[in-house]
Write an enzyme that holds these catalytic residues in place. Structure first.
Site, PDB file in Angstrom:
ATOM      1  N   TYR A 176       0.819  -1.211   0.000  1.00  0.00           N
ATOM      2  CA  TYR A 176       0.000   0.000   0.000  1.00  0.00           C
ATOM      3  C   TYR A 176       0.854   1.263   0.000  1.00  0.00           C
ATOM      4  O   TYR A 176       0.695   2.120  -0.866  1.00  0.00           O
ATOM      5  CB  TYR A 176      -0.935   0.011   1.226  1.00  0.00           C
ATOM      6  CG  TYR A 176      -2.379  -0.149   0.910  1.00  0.00           C
ATOM      7  CD1 TYR A 176      -3.350   0.588   1.577  1.00  0.00           C
ATOM      8  CD2 TYR A 176      -2.816  -1.053  -0.045  1.00  0.00           C
ATOM      9  CE1 TYR A 176      -4.691   0.424   1.318  1.00  0.00           C
ATOM     10  CE2 TYR A 176      -4.147  -1.215  -0.318  1.00  0.00           C
ATOM     11  CZ  TYR A 176      -5.084  -0.486   0.369  1.00  0.00           C
ATOM     12  OH  TYR A 176      -6.419  -0.658   0.107  1.00  0.00           O
ATOM     13  N   GLU A 183       2.206   6.509  -6.857  1.00  0.00           N
ATOM     14  CA  GLU A 183       1.117   7.296  -7.438  1.00  0.00           C
ATOM     15  C   GLU A 183       1.339   8.785  -7.213  1.00  0.00           C
ATOM     16  O   GLU A 183       1.230   9.598  -8.137  1.00  0.00           O
ATOM     17  CB  GLU A 183      -0.222   6.866  -6.820  1.00  0.00           C
ATOM     18  CG  GLU A 183      -0.659   5.479  -7.240  1.00  0.00           C
ATOM     19  CD  GLU A 183      -1.867   4.975  -6.443  1.00  0.00           C
ATOM     20  OE1 GLU A 183      -2.639   5.816  -5.944  1.00  0.00           O
ATOM     21  OE2 GLU A 183      -2.026   3.753  -6.316  1.00  0.00           O
TER      22      GLU A 183
END
Lengths: 254, 312
Positions: A176, A183
Site C-alpha cells: 500500500y 502514485e
C-alpha cells in the site's frame, strides 16, 4: 400474557432470519469465478511481462511501455467490480474465511482512483511514462492484484489455502505505501506539463459559464490522499486482525 | 443516564409514572398515561443532545410519540426495546441553517466581496441585467424556503441525526458558492438567446415557485395544527394543486421546474449540475414517499407517478 409471549417469540424468529446469509446462485458464482480467474491471469501476464522486459533490457527504466496495453485493459476491467459484480466487494461468498465483508464504497473508490491514475495521468501525460515512480505503483498493483484475485477465486470455490489468505492480509502492509508513493510521485511529476499545456482545462469566458483547472484538480487529488489513505490502510489492518486473529486463536487451542 | 445501545425493560403499568424513575414491580394491572411521560422516553426538547426514541414493541417497528401505552396490544406486562439514535438535532434548526447559508453566500459573490475575484473588480456590479435578476430569484427562493420552514411546514419527525447538518450544509453552501462564483463573475456570458430565453426562464421559475408554495400550503392544510396525521393529498380549488392528479410529490416536481428555469436563465453549467443532483435526490425521496403512500392507503389513486407525470 400471551401477547407478550408472542412478541418475544417473534423477536427470536427475527434473530434467526437475520443470521441466514444471502449468497450468489450457481450461475452468478460461475461468472464470478471466470472473472476472477481471468483477472488473476491478466495480472500474471503483466508480472511476467515486467520480469521479461527487465531481463531483456538489463535495467528497470521505462518498463511501463512493455506492459502498457495489458495494464490498461485489466485495470479498466476492474470497473466491472463496482458496476457489475458488487458481489466481489460485498464478499458474499466469503463463508469459509469468515465474517469479513469488504465495503463496496472502499473497493469502488480504489478502483476509480487506479483507473484515474492509469488513464488521466499516466496515459494522458506522455512525459511521465518513463518515470521510475510509474514502475513503483505498477509493481505494487501487480502483486496486490494477483493475490487479491486468486483469493477471491479460491474463496468462491470454497478451498482457500491459508497462504493466500495470509498473503492478502499481510502483503498490503508494504505494498500500500509503496503504491501510494508511486502514485503521488507520478502525479507530482505530471504537474508541470499539465500547467504548461493546459491539459483538460477550460477557461472563462465561455457560453457555459464554467471553468476547470486540471492542475489545481490534481493538487486537490494529491491532498485527498492525506485523509483517505490512512483510512484505507487502517481498515485493512483491522480486517487483518479479524481474519488472521481468529486462526491464531484456534492454533492456540490446539 | 446512559442506557447503552439497547435495553430490555420489563414494565408494568401503573396509574401514574413519575418522569424521574422507572418502576419495575410486577403484577399490577393498571395502565400508564401517554408514553411521552414515560421515564426513559423523554426527548429533552433541546437540540443536539442524545435522545432515546422509538421505543419498539417488537424489534423492527417503532412506536410513535403519540402512542398511548393503554392502547397498545399487550397485556399487563410488556417488553420495550430502546435504540440509541445518537446525537439529534431538530429539523427546523437544520433547515434554517442550510437555507440561510446559500442566501448569504450568493450575496457575497453578487457584491463581489474582496478575495473572490481579481482586486480591480471588488465591490463592482455586473453590467448584465440578467445577473441582477438571477440574484433576485435566487434570494427570493431561499427567503421563501426560510419562511416556509418557520410558518408553513408541519414536520413528522422532530429531529434528525446531528451529522446530517454537516452533510446538508456542505451540499447547499458548497453548490451555492460554486454557482454564484460563475454567475457573478466579471467574465460571465449571458444566455445565447438573450431576452427571449431569460423571459421564458423567468416565467417558468415564477410559475414553479408559486406551484411549490401552493403544494406546501395544501400539504399543511391536510394536517391539523400539532398533529401528525397522514392523509392522501388531493387537488384543491387552487389550479396549481391540480397536478396532484398525476403526481404524488408535486412539490418536488415544481422544485425541479424552478431550477430548470434558473438554469435556463443563467445558462450556467454548475447550475445545471446542481439541478441534476437535486433531481436525482428528489426522485429518490419521491419514490420512497410514493411507496409509503401505496402501503398506507388502500385507495390510493393509481394514476399518480412519484415525481414526473407518467414517466417517473
Amino acid at each position: 400474557m400471551s401477547a407478550a409471549a408472542q412478541g418475544t417469540s417473534k423477536a427470536a424468529h427475527g434473530d434467526v432470519a437475520s443470521k441466514k446469509k444471502k449468497g450468489p446462485g450457481a450461475l452468478a458464482t460461475a461468472y464470478l469465478v471466470i472473472y476472477n480467474v481471468v483477472m488473476t491471469a491478466g495480472w500474471l501476464v503483466i508480472a511476467v511481462g515486467l520480469v521479461r522486459a527487465y531481463l531483456a533490457r538489463g535495467s528497470y527504466h521505462g518498463l511501463y511501455y512493455s506492459i502498457e496495453k495489458p495494464l490498461k485493459f485489466f485495470q479498466t476491467g476492474a470497473l466491472l467490480e463496482i458496476f457489475v459484480f458488487p458481489c466481489n466487494a460485498f464478499g458474499f461468498y466469503l463463508s469459509c474465511s469468515g465474517i469479513v465483508p469488504s465495503s463496496v464504497v472502499l473497493t469502488g473508490f480504489q478502483v476509480l482512483s487506479r483507473v484515474f491514475l492509469t488513464w488521466a495521468v499516466t496515459h494522458s501525460v506522455r512525459e511521465v511514462q518513463s518515470e521510475d515512480s510509474v514502475l513503483l505503483f505498477v509493481t505494487a498493483w501487480t502483486v496486490t492484484e494477483i493475490i487479491r484475485y486468486s483469493f477471491y477465486t479460491f474463496s468462491l470455490l470454497n478451498h482457500l489455502p491459508y497462504l493466500i489468505k495470509w498473503a492478502r492480509y499481510t502483503f498490503f502492509i508494504l505494498l500500500y505505501p509503496m503504491g501510494v508513493t508511486g502514485e503521488l510521485l507520478t502525479i507530482y511529476a505530471a504537474l508541470p506539463y499539465v500547467q504548461k499545456t493546459g491539459l483538460y482545462s477550460v477557461t472563462l469566458p465561455n457560453k457555459y459559464n464554467f471553468s476547470f483547472d486540471y492542475y489545481s484538480f490534481l493538487i486537490l487529488i494529491m491532498i485527498s490522499y492525506i485523509p483517505l489513505f490512512p483510512q484505507l490502510y487502517f481498515h485493512m489492518l483491522r480486517q487483518r486482525k479479524k481474519v488472521l486473529g481468529r486462526t491464531e486463536d484456534y492454533s492456540k487451542v490446539e | 443516564m446512559s442506557l447503552g445501545t439497547s435495553l430490555i425493560v420489563w414494565v408494568c403499568f401503573l396509574p401514574e409514572v413519575n418522569a424521574d424513575w422507572l418502576v419495575q414491580a410486577r403484577g399490577h394491572s393498571h395502565y400508564c398515561s401517554l408514553i411521552g411521560g414515560f421515564p426513559v422516553s423523554h426527548r429533552g426538547g433541546s437540540e443536539g443532545f442524545a435522545n432515546y426514541q422509538d421505543e419498539a414493541l417488537r424489534e423492527g417497528k417503532s412506536l410513535k410519540d403519540e402512542d398511548v401505552l393503554q392502547h397498545l396490544p399487550v397485556g399487563t406486562t410488556a417488553t420495550f426495546y430502546f435504540r440509541d439514535l445518537g446525537a439529534q438535532i431538530s429539523w427546523v434548526t437544520v433547515f434554517l441553517t442550510e437555507y440561510t447559508g446559500p442566501l448569504v453566500i450568493y450575496l457575497l459573490f453578487y457584491f463581489r466581496v474582496p478575495f473572490i475575484y481579481a482586486p480591480k473588480y471588488d465591490f463592482t456590479t455586473s453590467k448584465h441585467w440578467v445577473v441582477h435578476l438571477a440574484c433576485m430569484c435566487h434570494s427570493f427562493h431561499y427567503v421563501k424556503r426560510l419562511l416556509e420552514t418557520l410558518f408553513v411546514h408541519r414536520f413528522s419527525h422532530g429531529t434528525m441525526p446531528l451529522r446530517n447538518i454537516f452533510k446538508n450544509c456542505t451540499y447547499y453552501w458548497g453548490f451555492a458558492a460554486w454557482m454564484a462564483y460563475y454567475i457573478n463573475h466579471p467574465l460571465y456570458t449571458p444566455p445565447i438567446y438573450g431576452e427571449q430565453q431569460i423571459r421564458l426562464a423567468l416565467i417558468l421559475f415564477l410559475f414553479c415557485q408559486i406551484g411549490n408554495f401552493s403544494i406546501h400550503i395544501a400539504l399543511r392544510n391536510l394536517r391539523p395544527p400539532g398533529s401528525k396525521t397522514r392523509k392522501i393529498p388531493y387537488p384543491t380549488k387552487n389550479p396549481f394543486t391540480w397536478i396532484f392528479l398525476l403526481v404524488s410529490c408535486p412539490n418536488y416536481t415544481y422544485e425541479l421546474g424552478s431550477w430548470l428555469g434558473f438554469t435556463l436563465m443563467t445558462q450556467c453549467l454548475p447550475v445545471a449540475f446542481f439541478t441534476l443532483v437535486g433531481f436525482i435526490q428528489m426522485t429518490v425521496w419521491a419514490k420512497g414517499k410514493h411507496r409509503s403512500y401505496l402501503k398506507e392507503f388502500r385507495d390510493y389513486p393509481p394514476l399518480r407517478s412519484p415525481i414526473l407525470p407518467f414517466v417517473l
